[in-house]
Design a protein around this motif. Structure first.
Motif, short mmCIF file in Angstrom:
data_model
loop_
_atom_site.label_atom_id
_atom_site.label_comp_id
_atom_site.label_asym_id
_atom_site.label_seq_id
_atom_site.Cartn_x
_atom_site.Cartn_y
_atom_site.Cartn_z
N VAL A 220 2.95 -31.22 50.63
CA VAL A 220 2.43 -31.55 49.30
C VAL A 220 3.00 -30.57 48.27
O VAL A 220 3.44 -30.96 47.20
CB VAL A 220 0.89 -31.49 49.28
CG1 VAL A 220 0.36 -31.71 47.86
CG2 VAL A 220 0.32 -32.53 50.24
N GLU A 221 2.99 -29.28 48.63
CA GLU A 221 3.49 -28.27 47.71
C GLU A 221 3.87 -27.00 48.47
O GLU A 221 3.14 -26.55 49.35
CB GLU A 221 2.44 -27.94 46.64
CG GLU A 221 2.95 -27.03 45.55
CD GLU A 221 1.94 -26.83 44.42
OE1 GLU A 221 2.29 -26.13 43.45
OE2 GLU A 221 0.82 -27.37 44.52
N GLU A 222 5.04 -26.45 48.13
CA GLU A 222 5.44 -25.15 48.64
C GLU A 222 4.97 -24.10 47.64
O GLU A 222 5.13 -24.26 46.43
CB GLU A 222 6.95 -25.09 48.83
CG GLU A 222 7.45 -26.05 49.91
CD GLU A 222 8.96 -25.98 50.10
OE1 GLU A 222 9.63 -25.32 49.28
OE2 GLU A 222 9.45 -26.59 51.06
N LEU A 223 4.41 -23.02 48.16
CA LEU A 223 3.80 -21.99 47.32
C LEU A 223 4.53 -20.67 47.52
O LEU A 223 4.25 -19.92 48.47
CB LEU A 223 2.32 -21.85 47.68
CG LEU A 223 1.54 -23.18 47.65
CD1 LEU A 223 0.20 -23.03 48.33
CD2 LEU A 223 1.38 -23.66 46.22
N PRO A 224 5.49 -20.35 46.65
CA PRO A 224 6.31 -19.14 46.80
C PRO A 224 5.54 -17.87 46.45
O PRO A 224 5.51 -17.42 45.30
CB PRO A 224 7.47 -19.38 45.83
CG PRO A 224 6.89 -20.28 44.78
CD PRO A 224 5.89 -21.16 45.48
N THR A 225 4.91 -17.28 47.45
CA THR A 225 4.11 -16.08 47.24
C THR A 225 4.88 -14.79 47.49
O THR A 225 4.37 -13.70 47.23
CB THR A 225 2.88 -16.12 48.17
OG1 THR A 225 3.33 -16.30 49.52
CG2 THR A 225 1.95 -17.25 47.80
N GLY A 226 6.10 -14.91 48.01
CA GLY A 226 6.91 -13.72 48.28
C GLY A 226 6.42 -12.89 49.45
O GLY A 226 6.72 -11.70 49.56
N GLU A 227 5.68 -13.52 50.36
CA GLU A 227 5.15 -12.76 51.50
C GLU A 227 6.25 -12.34 52.47
O GLU A 227 7.21 -13.06 52.69
CB GLU A 227 4.12 -13.62 52.26
CG GLU A 227 2.87 -13.89 51.46
CD GLU A 227 1.84 -14.67 52.25
OE1 GLU A 227 1.72 -14.43 53.47
OE2 GLU A 227 1.17 -15.52 51.65
N GLN A 228 6.06 -11.16 53.04
CA GLN A 228 6.94 -10.65 54.09
C GLN A 228 6.10 -10.17 55.25
O GLN A 228 5.02 -9.60 55.07
CB GLN A 228 7.81 -9.51 53.55
CG GLN A 228 8.82 -9.94 52.50
CD GLN A 228 9.71 -8.81 52.06
OE1 GLN A 228 9.24 -7.77 51.62
NE2 GLN A 228 11.02 -8.99 52.21
N LEU A 229 6.60 -10.41 56.46
CA LEU A 229 5.87 -10.03 57.66
C LEU A 229 6.35 -8.69 58.20
O LEU A 229 7.54 -8.38 58.15
CB LEU A 229 6.04 -11.10 58.74
CG LEU A 229 5.76 -12.55 58.34
CD1 LEU A 229 5.84 -13.45 59.57
CD2 LEU A 229 4.42 -12.70 57.64
N GLY A 230 5.41 -7.93 58.74
CA GLY A 230 5.76 -6.64 59.34
C GLY A 230 4.87 -6.35 60.54
O GLY A 230 3.81 -6.97 60.70
N MET A 231 5.29 -5.42 61.37
CA MET A 231 4.44 -4.91 62.44
C MET A 231 3.71 -3.69 61.89
O MET A 231 4.13 -3.11 60.89
CB MET A 231 5.28 -4.53 63.66
CG MET A 231 6.02 -5.71 64.26
SD MET A 231 7.05 -5.21 65.69
CE MET A 231 7.89 -6.77 66.02
N ALA A 232 2.61 -3.31 62.54
CA ALA A 232 1.81 -2.22 61.99
C ALA A 232 1.24 -1.33 63.08
O ALA A 232 0.95 -1.78 64.19
CB ALA A 232 0.68 -2.78 61.13
N VAL A 233 1.07 -0.06 62.74
CA VAL A 233 0.44 0.92 63.63
C VAL A 233 -0.68 1.61 62.86
O VAL A 233 -0.81 1.45 61.65
CB VAL A 233 1.46 1.98 64.13
CG1 VAL A 233 2.64 1.31 64.82
CG2 VAL A 233 1.93 2.86 62.97
N GLY A 234 -1.46 2.42 63.60
CA GLY A 234 -2.50 3.20 62.94
C GLY A 234 -1.88 4.20 61.98
O GLY A 234 -0.79 4.72 62.22
N ALA A 235 -2.56 4.48 60.90
CA ALA A 235 -2.02 5.36 59.86
C ALA A 235 -1.68 6.75 60.38
O ALA A 235 -0.83 7.44 59.81
CB ALA A 235 -3.03 5.46 58.71
N GLU A 236 -2.32 7.16 61.47
CA GLU A 236 -2.09 8.51 62.01
C GLU A 236 -0.88 8.57 62.94
O GLU A 236 -0.48 9.66 63.37
CB GLU A 236 -3.34 8.97 62.76
CG GLU A 236 -3.56 8.36 64.14
CD GLU A 236 -4.08 6.92 64.11
OE1 GLU A 236 -4.28 6.33 65.19
OE2 GLU A 236 -4.29 6.39 63.00
#
Length: 273
Positions: A220-236
């Motif tokens: 119906v509609e493409e929504l260009p949000t500019g999202e990018q995927l990443g992996m993540a770890v604990g802040a420490e």
């Protein structure tokens, strides 16, 4: 959702600068690697949950990123995780977790790494540390062709399926849509197919993959949000983040990221060629 554990032993890696605990020498134009640390040293350096193992939390099923096939967990994220672990000379233990626990950072109390098609957002960056992006992924709205929808604005009181705790759910709520939330992506797609919702909104890589062979539905509609995927770890876990990020960059340079994009999505994004 039940929690399952899957262990696959990664092969010995090529030399990578991401490991401060490895020695490397180039002989006759090829690289050789000699590990000078034990599992205990790796655990100390990376603060691993289990010595010698990269414990990864992922929301399963969520094809084509992570899902079970022939009794094994596979998908874009999973293959990329194993390639990273191979670089770091670590085994892999994949733990099935809800996406709500993953995106809130709660899963990182029992995992070293979150890898589950996670869009990098400011809110999520406040609770965990992200690697550089490994895929761009905008949102998309899909509905049955016979519904005649033409845009998000035209949905009015239509029931719109989303996955809980995702950027799609956030976007749909902000737009004031009549949202129906599902715990995982599989339930979200099945709800559309069964007619329990009138449309579905979420990341295009997943929805287009799941519905590509069903001609009852249309974009119906493409929504260009500019999202990018990443992996993540604990802040420490700064050292682990640096090592994983370095491995991802090497895999990108070597063409592995592009290879996996082509395998799972049928094309390679320009930024990753």
């Amino acid at each position: 959702m039940s929690r399952t554990h899957h262990r696959v032993v990664a092969a010995a890696s090529l030399c990578t600068g991401a490991l401060a605990l490895s020695g490397c020498a180039v002989i006759g134009g090829t690289s050789s690697s000699k590990a000078v640390g034990s599992d205990e040293h790796l655990s100390s350096s990376y603060q691993l949950v289990e010595p010698g193992t990269l414990t990864v939390c992922s929301d399963i099923p969520y094809p084509p990123f992570e899902f079970e096939q022939d009794g094994k967990i596979t998908g874009y994220d999973i293959e990329l995780v194993h390639a990273v672990a191979e670089k770091l000379e670590l085994d892999v233990d994949v733990i099935d977790s809800s996406f709500e626990a993953i995106e809130s950072g709660a899963s990182l109390t029992g995992c070293d790494l979150n890898a589950s098609s996670i869009s990098i957002t400011e809110a999520r960056q406040r609770v965990m540390a992200f690697t550089s992006p490994y895929l761009d992924d905008d949102l998309v709205l899909i509905a049955r062709k016979d519904r005649g929808f033409t845009s998000v604005e035209g949905l009015e009181d239509a029931r719109v399926g989303v996955q809980t705790a995702t950027t799609g759910a956030e976007y749909a709520t902000e737009q004031g849509l009549n949202v129906v939330q599902y715990e995982d992506g599989g339930m979200q797609v099945q709800a559309l197919k069964a007619g329990n919702v009138d449309a579905t909104l979420g990341n295009q890589t997943v929805l287009l993959y799941e519905l590509k062979d069903d001609d009852r539905f249309e974009i119906v509609e493409e929504l260009p949000t500019g999202e990018q995927l990443g992996m993540a770890v604990g802040a420490e876990k700064a050292q682990l983040l640096s090592a994983v990020d370095r491995a991802l960059q090497e895999l990108r340079t070597e063409g592995k990221v592009a290879e996996l994009q082509d395998k799972w999505f049928g094309h390679v994004q320009e930024a990753y060629r």
